[in-house]
Design an enzyme around this catalytic site. Structure first.
Site, PDB file in Angstrom:
ATOM      1  N   ASP A  68      32.435  18.565 -22.191  1.00  0.00           N
ATOM      2  CA  ASP A  68      33.876  18.763 -22.181  1.00  0.00           C
ATOM      3  C   ASP A  68      34.419  18.001 -23.395  1.00  0.00           C
ATOM      4  O   ASP A  68      33.779  17.054 -23.872  1.00  0.00           O
ATOM      5  CB  ASP A  68      34.462  18.194 -20.886  1.00  0.00           C
ATOM      6  CG  ASP A  68      35.975  18.320 -20.854  1.00  0.00           C
ATOM      7  OD1 ASP A  68      36.471  19.416 -21.120  1.00  0.00           O
ATOM      8  OD2 ASP A  68      36.644  17.309 -20.574  1.00  0.00           O
ATOM      9  N   CYS A 101       0.141   3.682   2.787  1.00  0.00           N
ATOM     10  CA  CYS A 101       0.630   3.150   4.063  1.00  0.00           C
ATOM     11  C   CYS A 101       2.125   3.438   4.222  1.00  0.00           C
ATOM     12  O   CYS A 101       2.599   3.751   5.323  1.00  0.00           O
ATOM     13  CB  CYS A 101       0.395   1.643   4.151  1.00  0.00           C
ATOM     14  SG  CYS A 101      -1.358   1.200   4.137  1.00  0.00           S
ATOM     15  N   CYS A 135       0.841  -1.191   0.000  1.00  0.00           N
ATOM     16  CA  CYS A 135       0.000   0.000   0.000  1.00  0.00           C
ATOM     17  C   CYS A 135       0.877   1.242   0.000  1.00  0.00           C
ATOM     18  O   CYS A 135       1.644   1.469   0.948  1.00  0.00           O
ATOM     19  CB  CYS A 135      -0.916  -0.017   1.227  1.00  0.00           C
ATOM     20  SG  CYS A 135      -1.761   1.534   1.531  1.00  0.00           S
ATOM     21  N   ASP A 147      34.337  14.242 -17.255  1.00  0.00           N
ATOM     22  CA  ASP A 147      34.967  13.022 -16.745  1.00  0.00           C
ATOM     23  C   ASP A 147      34.723  12.798 -15.264  1.00  0.00           C
ATOM     24  O   ASP A 147      35.161  11.800 -14.703  1.00  0.00           O
ATOM     25  CB  ASP A 147      36.472  13.024 -17.035  1.00  0.00           C
ATOM     26  CG  ASP A 147      37.194  14.185 -16.363  1.00  0.00           C
ATOM     27  OD1 ASP A 147      36.579  14.876 -15.532  1.00  0.00           O
ATOM     28  OD2 ASP A 147      38.382  14.392 -16.661  1.00  0.00           O
ATOM     29  N   ASP A 166      36.140  18.237 -13.959  1.00  0.00           N
ATOM     30  CA  ASP A 166      35.026  19.121 -14.258  1.00  0.00           C
ATOM     31  C   ASP A 166      34.066  19.295 -13.089  1.00  0.00           C
ATOM     32  O   ASP A 166      32.917  19.678 -13.284  1.00  0.00           O
ATOM     33  CB  ASP A 166      34.257  18.574 -15.470  1.00  0.00           C
ATOM     34  CG  ASP A 166      35.163  18.360 -16.659  1.00  0.00           C
ATOM     35  OD1 ASP A 166      35.817  19.323 -17.067  1.00  0.00           O
ATOM     36  OD2 ASP A 166      35.242  17.230 -17.155  1.00  0.00           O
TER      37      ASP A 166
END
Length: 794
Positions: free
Chosen positions: A498, A110, A107, A690, A694
């Protein structure tokens, strides 16, 4: 904000975007910080906060002796790890986390109640009830954890009686089997009782005109609806008046009161049948998705002397020797010390092609050995292995809820009370205020409203839909860290790549060596190799590889990084400077223009221009297809950012049909360019890199995507989406799956609400019935769950 979020800290290099990893710095970091939170206040999210520290060209130098600028991209990972460790240490002194499997929870509303009530307990920091995986996570006081767990188990039993709560990874198979047998026995008893009730009901219908038919109807009602009635009585005693069992009981008692005995019994019968099929559908869906995502190895063949012992992967330590036979999963990360084989990597990368391995190769856990016996020396224990980290990511992903899921949970809280008020008014007001209206007619209509007042179809199908989306992504070798990120992918209209290692292979090779002013090629290559010898960057490694000679690093003295330009040192007493053209200009070294395409590394020896080396990289075969697929997925702008020279960047951009190319950028310039793109009123931006160099841009983007996640802890740490292989086209696949997921989730929401509204209208037109109401409740719930599973076909 009403939910906690975390900040991961790191350092980024302000220099040449290709270099990283200084092992030691004797200077001082110079850091900037940039973070912007754009998440809704009620959403759990993470900030990856990064600083930028200035060194340009090189990384992984063993020592810096005179520079006060740090360049180290490796600091990103190290500082992140250090920050996490420090935070974990402070938390662990007071708090601990435990995970439990809640078996038998079918449920959705629930699950929301369990999370809400357990989260309000004292000494509890956080509770997550993940309905899709049936996983309950509790973060609370170490000192009070035992009592917290006991209280939570009581709450679970109160909200959903009969559920089985077991601690994750700590329950023996014997205990699980025993509980499953008990559950099967309970289900059989339920079916037998329903069969008996149906027979009595048929008898009551046959003798409907007889006076003893009413007792038969009552017996049938209690036999079929026993569970519903008992749960509703318990809920009344606890003050839970908006529970579906209570509402169903009130509706059927109302039907009995107006003499609609067959209708009342059919309601409980159809409700029980619908709930049974809904439970089966939910369990089947969970199993289907879990089977797709489960890469966990069951055992390891541990070599003990001349024998092999089958043990749990958790019991294997670093340095142990394991043997993987054909057809078995590789259980732990390691190095192959004997044998060769082909590996099926599809479970992790989504690739159908086999990968050949042999002695000396590193091997990742989760792959399947196809042929040949492999003897492996274990290099990481199971908790540190790639498969364990990926499993943690996958298992926690569905706990990060999408905006849609959160909105539906809030909607459900108000939907049921509003419908109950409407039902009460329907039962009382028309007979009292309108002439000729009977209570029986309007009480029957009110009973129909009560039957459809439970929002089960919504609170079940939405999380199951996103869970299926995460499973479909995983099947394709794409790890999405949460439903929130899956939803964010649907809003992306700008993708920023990149260049190096993302669109290109990052396999640099020396293309040309040109010595000038009397410097020979060999001499130029030697001095450049020595001055680059402290770097592990691919460009530096390509130069060193080309040299092939032995390098005595003791000959390198007074090493210095020149921010944004290159490096310099004394090599056996000779002054050598190597880097870009700006470095030559700084030292007033005249060098003519180089018109050839490639990355140019200029070198000056004793203050005189000695020549240049051209380094080239190769575009990935998949890159052009990736750009095409992204544009087919309505991505309006594809942008490439790189620290490489303009001529090289423009050539790659033209070849790949990229809309915009920004070249010769330092890492902080990349963040600035992303900010400029945000000022163009874009809907959403994804950055693909990568996962290490970055980090600042990954943090700023709406969705950060890291490539090549297999075996890369840093990529998994830094990004929101991890592509497990090196195919940039997988981003288009991820966006397609995300859009399909949202489409099906919206379809489920529309179907659930639409059918309930239709029943409302039909009821007011005297065309509705309680049987139809049951279909609008349980039938639609089952259909919605089954509809969600269509996502797995993506």
């Amino acid at each position: 904000m009403n939910e906690k979020h975390t900040h991961n800290q790191g350092c980024c290099c302000h220099g040449h975007d290709e270099h990283k990893n200084h092992e030691e710095h004797k200077g001082v970091d110079t850091c900037n910080t940039k973070t912007k939170c754009e998440e809704d206040e009620d959403e759990s999210h993470q900030h990856k906060e990064v600083g930028c520290c200035g060194q340009v060209h090189h990384n992984d130098h063993e020592e810096h002796e005179g520079n006060d600028h740090c360049c180290g991209h490796e600091h990103i990972e190290n500082e992140i790890n250090n920050t996490v460790k420090q935070t974990a240490a402070s938390i662990s002194s007071d708090y601990m986390i435990k995970e439990f499997l809640v078996k038998g929870l079918h449920c959705g509303s629930c699950a929301a109640k369990i999370e809400d009530k357990a989260g309000k307990l004292s000494n509890v920091n956080r509770v997550i009830m993940n309905f899709a995986t049936s996983t309950l996570t509790i973060e609370g006081s170490k000192k009070h954890m035992d009592s917290i767990v006991d209280e939570v188990k009581i709450i679970v039993d109160q909200v959903e009686p009969g559920t089985i709560v077991t601690e994750k990874n700590h329950t023996s198979n014997k205990d699980i089997d025993k509980k499953e047998i008990e559950e099967d026995t309970s289900n059989k008893s339920r079916l037998y009782r329903m069969a008996l009730g149906i027979l009595v009901f048929l008898g009551a219908l046959y003798f409907k005109e007889e006076p003893f038919s009413l007792p038969l109807f009552i017996i049938s009602y209690f036999a079929i609806g026993k569970d519903i009635i008992l749960k509703s009585v318990k809920n009344i005693l606890r003050g839970e008046l908006f529970d579906e069992n209570f509402l169903m009981t009130i509706a059927t008692v109302a039907a009995f009161a107006i003499g609609e005995y067959p209708e009342a019994i059919m309601v409980v019968l159809l409700y029980e049948v619908g709930e049974y099929f809904q439970e089966r559908a939910v369990e089947s869906s969970r199993k289907s998705i879990a089977d797709l995502m489960d890469i966990r190895p069951d055992y390891a063949n541990l070599q003990v002397g001349d024998d092999l012992k089958k043990v749990s992967p958790y019991d294997v330590n670093r340095g142990d020797i394991i043997v993987v036979k054909p057809g078995e999963k590789v259980p732990l990360d390691g190095e192959i010390i004997e044998g060769s084989s082909s590996l099926d990597t599809a479970a992790l990368t989504g690739e159908s092609a086999l990968r050949d391995v042999t002695k000396g190769d590193e091997i990742i856990s989760g792959f399947i050995n196809i042929n040949g016996v492999l003897t492996i020396k274990v290099t990481k224990n199971f908790k540190e292995s790639a498969v364990s980290k990926i499993l943690d990511l996958v298992e926690n992903a569905s706990g990060k809820k999408a905006k849609t899921e959160k909105r539906i949970t809030k909607f459900a809280k108000y939907y049921t009370p509003v419908i109950i008020i409407a039902a009460t008014m329907t039962a009382l007001l028309p007979p009292l205020l309108m002439e000729g209206q009977s209570f029986d007619t309007w009480i029957y209509k009110a009973a129909i409203f009560l039957v459809i007042s439970c929002p089960c179809a919504l609170v079940i199908s939405v999380p199951m839909g996103y869970f299926a989306g995460l499973g479909a992504s995983s099947k394709n070798g794409i790890l999405v860290k949460g439903g929130n990120y899956l939803e964010a992918l649907t809003e992306i209209d700008t993708v920023v790549f990149d260049k190096t290692g993302t669109l290109t292979k990052g396999n640099f090779t020396v293309d040309k060596i040109v010595g000038v002013n009397g410097t020979s090629k060999d001499e130029l290559l030697k001095y450049t190799s020595y001055v680059e010898s402290f770097s592990n960057h691919p460009i530096a490694l390509s130069i060193i590889k080309e040299y092939e000679g032995a390098i005595d690093k003791k000959l390198v003295k007074e090493y210095k990084d020149v921010t944004g330009k290159g490096v310099m040192a004394l090599v056996d007493g000779v002054s050598v400077a190597s880097g870009n053209k700006r470095l030559m200009e700084q030292f007033k070294v005249e060098c003519g223009p180089v018109k050839e395409v490639g990355t140019i590394v200029y070198t000056a020896i004793d203050g005189k221009y000695a020549g240049y080396i051209i380094i080239k990289d190769e575009v990935k075969k998949d890159s052009k297809e990736a750009i095409r697929k992204l544009k087919d997925n309505n991505i309006k702008k594809v942008v490439m950012l790189t620290g490489d020279k303009k001529e090289v960047a423009d050539l790659v951009g033209k070849d790949l049909n990229i809309d915009r190319v920004y070249s010769e950028l330092l890492p902080q310039n990349k963040v600035e360019k992303v900010e400029e793109l945000y000022n163009e009123n874009i809907k959403g931006l994804a950055f693909v890199g990568d996962g290490i160099n970055d980090a600042p841009v990954l943090a700023r983007a709406n969705v950060g995507v890291a490539m090549g996640g297999v075996g890369s802890d840093a990529a998994i740490e830094a990004a929101d989406v991890v592509i497990m292989n090196d195919e940039p086209s997988k981003l288009a696949t991820a966006i397609k799956i995300a859009k399909r997921t949202k489409e099906i989730v919206n379809m489920n929401i529309g179907m659930s609400i639409g059918i309930k509204l239709l029943v409302f209208v039909l009821t007011f037109m005297n065309l509705g019935s309680m049987w139809l109401a049951i279909f609008a409740d349980m039938g639609v719930s089952t259909l919605a769950v089954m509809n969600s599973m269509r996502i797995l076909k993506e």
